[in-house]
Design a protein around this motif. Structure first.
Motif, PDB file in Angstrom:
ATOM      1  N   LEU A  39      76.896  81.830  87.085  1.00 23.24           N
ATOM      2  CA  LEU A  39      76.794  82.075  85.794  1.00 23.24           C
ATOM      3  C   LEU A  39      76.276  83.757  85.907  1.00 23.24           C
ATOM      4  O   LEU A  39      76.839  84.409  85.820  1.00 23.24           O
ATOM      5  N   ASP A  40      75.023  83.346  87.249  1.00 26.39           N
ATOM      6  CA  ASP A  40      74.299  84.922  87.475  1.00 26.39           C
ATOM      7  C   ASP A  40      75.428  85.510  88.695  1.00 26.39           C
ATOM      8  O   ASP A  40      75.242  87.096  88.251  1.00 26.39           O
ATOM      9  N   ALA A  41      76.177  84.980  89.053  1.00 19.74           N
ATOM     10  CA  ALA A  41      77.045  85.399  90.220  1.00 19.74           C
ATOM     11  C   ALA A  41      78.193  86.278  89.088  1.00 19.74           C
ATOM     12  O   ALA A  41      78.787  87.287  89.350  1.00 19.74           O
ATOM     13  N   ALA A  42      78.793  85.735  87.817  1.00 20.08           N
ATOM     14  CA  ALA A  42      79.702  85.875  87.833  1.00 20.08           C
ATOM     15  C   ALA A  42      79.475  87.613  86.388  1.00 20.08           C
ATOM     16  O   ALA A  42      80.118  88.973  86.595  1.00 20.08           O
ATOM     17  N   ARG A  43      77.970  87.552  86.252  1.00 21.86           N
ATOM     18  CA  ARG A  43      77.295  88.331  85.383  1.00 21.86           C
ATOM     19  C   ARG A  43      77.001  89.810  86.369  1.00 21.86           C
ATOM     20  O   ARG A  43      77.322  90.774  86.185  1.00 21.86           O
ATOM     21  N   ALA A  44      76.638  89.074  87.900  1.00 22.73           N
ATOM     22  CA  ALA A  44      76.332  90.346  88.788  1.00 22.73           C
ATOM     23  C   ALA A  44      77.818  91.256  89.487  1.00 22.73           C
ATOM     24  O   ALA A  44      78.092  92.496  89.406  1.00 22.73           O
ATOM     25  N   CYS A  45      79.223  90.642  89.091  1.00 25.74           N
ATOM     26  CA  CYS A  45      80.212  91.218  89.303  1.00 25.74           C
ATOM     27  C   CYS A  45      80.921  91.644  88.661  1.00 25.74           C
ATOM     28  O   CYS A  45      81.162  92.761  89.043  1.00 25.74           O
ATOM     29  N   GLN A  46      80.797  91.243  87.631  1.00 22.39           N
ATOM     30  CA  GLN A  46      81.344  91.432  86.378  1.00 22.39           C
ATOM     31  C   GLN A  46      80.561  93.235  86.407  1.00 22.39           C
ATOM     32  O   GLN A  46      81.346  94.507  85.488  1.00 22.39           O
ATOM     33  N   GLY A  47      78.960  93.269  86.329  1.00 25.34           N
ATOM     34  CA  GLY A  47      79.053  94.324  86.764  1.00 25.34           C
ATOM     35  C   GLY A  47      78.501  95.053  87.428  1.00 25.34           C
ATOM     36  O   GLY A  47      78.026  96.648  87.127  1.00 25.34           O
ATOM     37  N   GLY A  48      79.098  94.960  88.574  1.00 24.18           N
ATOM     38  CA  GLY A  48      79.493  96.054  90.150  1.00 24.18           C
ATOM     39  C   GLY A  48      78.020  96.204  89.919  1.00 24.18           C
ATOM     40  O   GLY A  48      77.531  97.085  90.680  1.00 24.18           O
ATOM     41  N   CYS A  49      77.024  94.824  89.649  1.00 28.68           N
ATOM     42  CA  CYS A  49      75.939  95.129  90.284  1.00 28.68           C
ATOM     43  C   CYS A  49      74.917  94.808  91.879  1.00 28.68           C
ATOM     44  O   CYS A  49      74.304  95.037  92.262  1.00 28.68           O
ATOM     45  N   ALA A  50      76.309  94.177  92.795  1.00 27.78           N
ATOM     46  CA  ALA A  50      76.407  94.464  94.227  1.00 27.78           C
ATOM     47  C   ALA A  50      78.131  94.223  94.967  1.00 27.78           C
ATOM     48  O   ALA A  50      78.486  93.881  94.115  1.00 27.78           O
ATOM     49  N   ASP A  51      77.339  94.531  96.395  1.00 26.01           N
ATOM     50  CA  ASP A  51      78.485  94.221  97.081  1.00 26.01           C
ATOM     51  C   ASP A  51      78.348  92.920  97.422  1.00 26.01           C
ATOM     52  O   ASP A  51      79.487  92.552  98.686  1.00 26.01           O
ATOM     53  N   GLY A  83      72.902  73.633  95.698  1.00 23.38           N
ATOM     54  CA  GLY A  83      72.771  72.746  96.915  1.00 23.38           C
ATOM     55  C   GLY A  83      75.054  72.857  97.037  1.00 23.38           C
ATOM     56  O   GLY A  83      74.524  75.039  96.940  1.00 23.38           O
ATOM     57  N   LEU A  84      75.328  72.751  97.843  1.00 24.84           N
ATOM     58  CA  LEU A  84      76.498  73.044  98.808  1.00 24.84           C
ATOM     59  C   LEU A  84      77.706  73.082  97.310  1.00 24.84           C
ATOM     60  O   LEU A  84      78.477  73.550  97.480  1.00 24.84           O
ATOM     61  N   PHE A  85      77.606  72.118  96.019  1.00 26.29           N
ATOM     62  CA  PHE A  85      78.871  72.530  94.987  1.00 26.29           C
ATOM     63  C   PHE A  85      78.524  73.270  94.061  1.00 26.29           C
ATOM     64  O   PHE A  85      79.635  74.227  94.328  1.00 26.29           O
ATOM     65  N   ARG A  86      77.466  73.735  93.582  1.00 28.27           N
ATOM     66  CA  ARG A  86      76.987  74.816  93.133  1.00 28.27           C
ATOM     67  C   ARG A  86      77.952  76.240  93.784  1.00 28.27           C
ATOM     68  O   ARG A  86      77.838  77.035  93.524  1.00 28.27           O
ATOM     69  N   ALA A  87      77.207  76.344  95.137  1.00 25.44           N
ATOM     70  CA  ALA A  87      76.625  77.071  96.296  1.00 25.44           C
ATOM     71  C   ALA A  87      78.705  77.482  96.543  1.00 25.44           C
ATOM     72  O   ALA A  87      79.296  78.414  96.317  1.00 25.44           O
ATOM     73  N   SER A  88      79.349  76.924  96.489  1.00 23.91           N
ATOM     74  CA  SER A  88      80.868  76.996  96.632  1.00 23.91           C
ATOM     75  C   SER A  88      81.211  77.270  95.200  1.00 23.91           C
ATOM     76  O   SER A  88      82.683  78.669  95.284  1.00 23.91           O
ATOM     77  N   GLN A  89      80.685  77.270  93.954  1.00 21.05           N
ATOM     78  CA  GLN A  89      81.279  77.830  92.818  1.00 21.05           C
ATOM     79  C   GLN A  89      80.567  79.153  92.461  1.00 21.05           C
ATOM     80  O   GLN A  89      81.946  80.348  92.490  1.00 21.05           O
ATOM     81  N   ILE A  90      79.768  79.707  93.418  1.00 25.63           N
ATOM     82  CA  ILE A  90      79.024  81.011  93.258  1.00 25.63           C
ATOM     83  C   ILE A  90      80.347  81.488  94.448  1.00 25.63           C
ATOM     84  O   ILE A  90      80.431  83.000  94.202  1.00 25.63           O
TER      85      ILE A  90
END
Length: 358
Positions: free
Chosen positions: A249-261, A272-279
């Motif tokens: 969810l943090d990843a989606a917010r950051a990407c949608q808001g143009g917060c990071a490259d 862990g790896l399961f959630r990391a793969s989602q990000i």
């Protein structure tokens, strides 16, 4: 296949020297290793490396959470990783490094059952990773000398430089480091939330002059809008988020808001790896690359992080170097990967391919 038992063991990792970042000085780490046994005789190993000011956990809280999760996990199929995460999230909020320990053990079991290394299970893009090495905060002169040694003696081509306490000292350090290592070495900076918006814009403008390619977590973890603003004001230098990114969810917010490259994924932050793969999948959908970083981890979690980097094309950078600062680089474990200077090559042994027993 069913989980039949979960055992835990505390380990203390001693650093060869104190490691200073913007918000702390670290001298050692207390981690928890877990062993998950199954009715088919296959054991999987996982690790929690809690860091109170990042994950909100201590070693004692991790022990308590593993004890809380244990009754629900026993009897489950270790291959049902998404269902296991549902159970863990339903039992307790957050506590990401404790959940990471369970997650890693499941992937280790899966790899051993299938006779494949974990990086193959995750995607299998490659088995080789070029890693950076981190320079902690010190006097600018000492940091430059350390940078020179890492390049000339240790064979590293990418340096990650801690900053975020004194802007002018940070700028001077970057100039001295660039002079020490020459123009071809890649440099990136990690401010660990140490700047405000105006300091970040000033610092990045100056960093750009010496060829800093990326700056990580300039602002407090909650300031997504500020990160987007800084990114809009400084061109030619990539903005990375770390402490801001705990889950998909943090990843989606950051990407949608143009917060990071670029997003820094840490297994201990996300569970862990399961959630990391989602990000990573969310970032890739927005055209944002990822890096995998680390806490103060043993070779077990380090192998897991390197496996994730190697497995995914969109994960272009690795910052899995903490074990290089330990009195025992192997942390009592052989296998996992080999290292030649800054190139890490994963073994093709099943699971994480580590020799662990307790």
């Amino acid at each position: 296949m069913k989980i039949t038992d979960i055992k835990a063991e505390k380990v203390r990792i001693e650093l060869t020297f104190p490691f200073r970042v913007a918000f702390a000085e670290i001298n050692y780490s207390e981690n928890l290793l877990i062993k998950v046994s199954t009715d088919e005789g296959i054991d999987g190993y996982g690790e929690a490396a809690p860091l109170p000011f990042v994950t909100g956990e201590t070693i004692d809280s991790v022990v308590s959470v593993i004890s809380l999760l244990r009754p629900g996990l026993i009897g489950m199929n270790p291959l049902d990783i998404e269902k296991i995460h549902e159970l863990m999230d339903g039992c307790i909020y957050g506590n990401s490094s404790a959940k990471c320990a369970v997650d890693l053990a499941m992937y280790d079991i899966c790899g051993k059952l299938m006779g494949q290394p974990v990086y193959k299970l995750l995607g299998g893009y490659s088995n080789r990773v070029q890693n950076d090495i981190t320079i902690g905060i010190d006097t600018p002169e000492a940091m430059a000398e350390e940078a020179r040694a890492h390049v000339l003696k240790d064979g590293f081509h990418i340096l990650k430089i801690k900053a975020g306490i004194h802007v002018e000292e940070d700028i001077r350090a970057m100039h001295l480091i660039r002079e020490a290592v020459g123009p071809k070495i890649r440099l990136r900076v990690d401010a660990n939330q140490g700047y405000d918006t105006s300091d970040a814009i000033y610092a990045l403008t100056e960093f750009k002059k010496v060829g800093i390619e990326a700056v990580e977590q300039c602002l407090p973890y909650w300031d997504f809008e500020g990160s987007a603003y800084v990114r809009s004001k400084v061109n030619g230098i990539r903005i990375m988020l770390d402490e801001s990114i705990h889950n998909h969810l943090d990843a989606a917010r950051a990407c949608q808001g143009g917060c990071a490259d670029i997003l820094n994924i840490k297994l201990m932050k996300c569970g862990g790896l399961f959630r990391a793969s989602q990000i990573n999948s969310i970032a890739e959908a927005f055209g944002v690359n990822c890096m995998v970083g680390c806490m103060m981890e043993t070779k077990l979690a380090t192998t897991a992080g390197i496996s994730l980097v190697a497995s995914k094309k969109n994960i272009t950078e690795a910052d899995c170097d903490s074990f290089l600062f330990y009195a025992d680089e192997q942390t009592g474990m052989s296998g996992g990967f080999t290292r030649e200077n800054d190139v890490f090559t994963l073994l093709d042994a099943p699971g994480f391919g580590l020799n662990i027993s307790f």
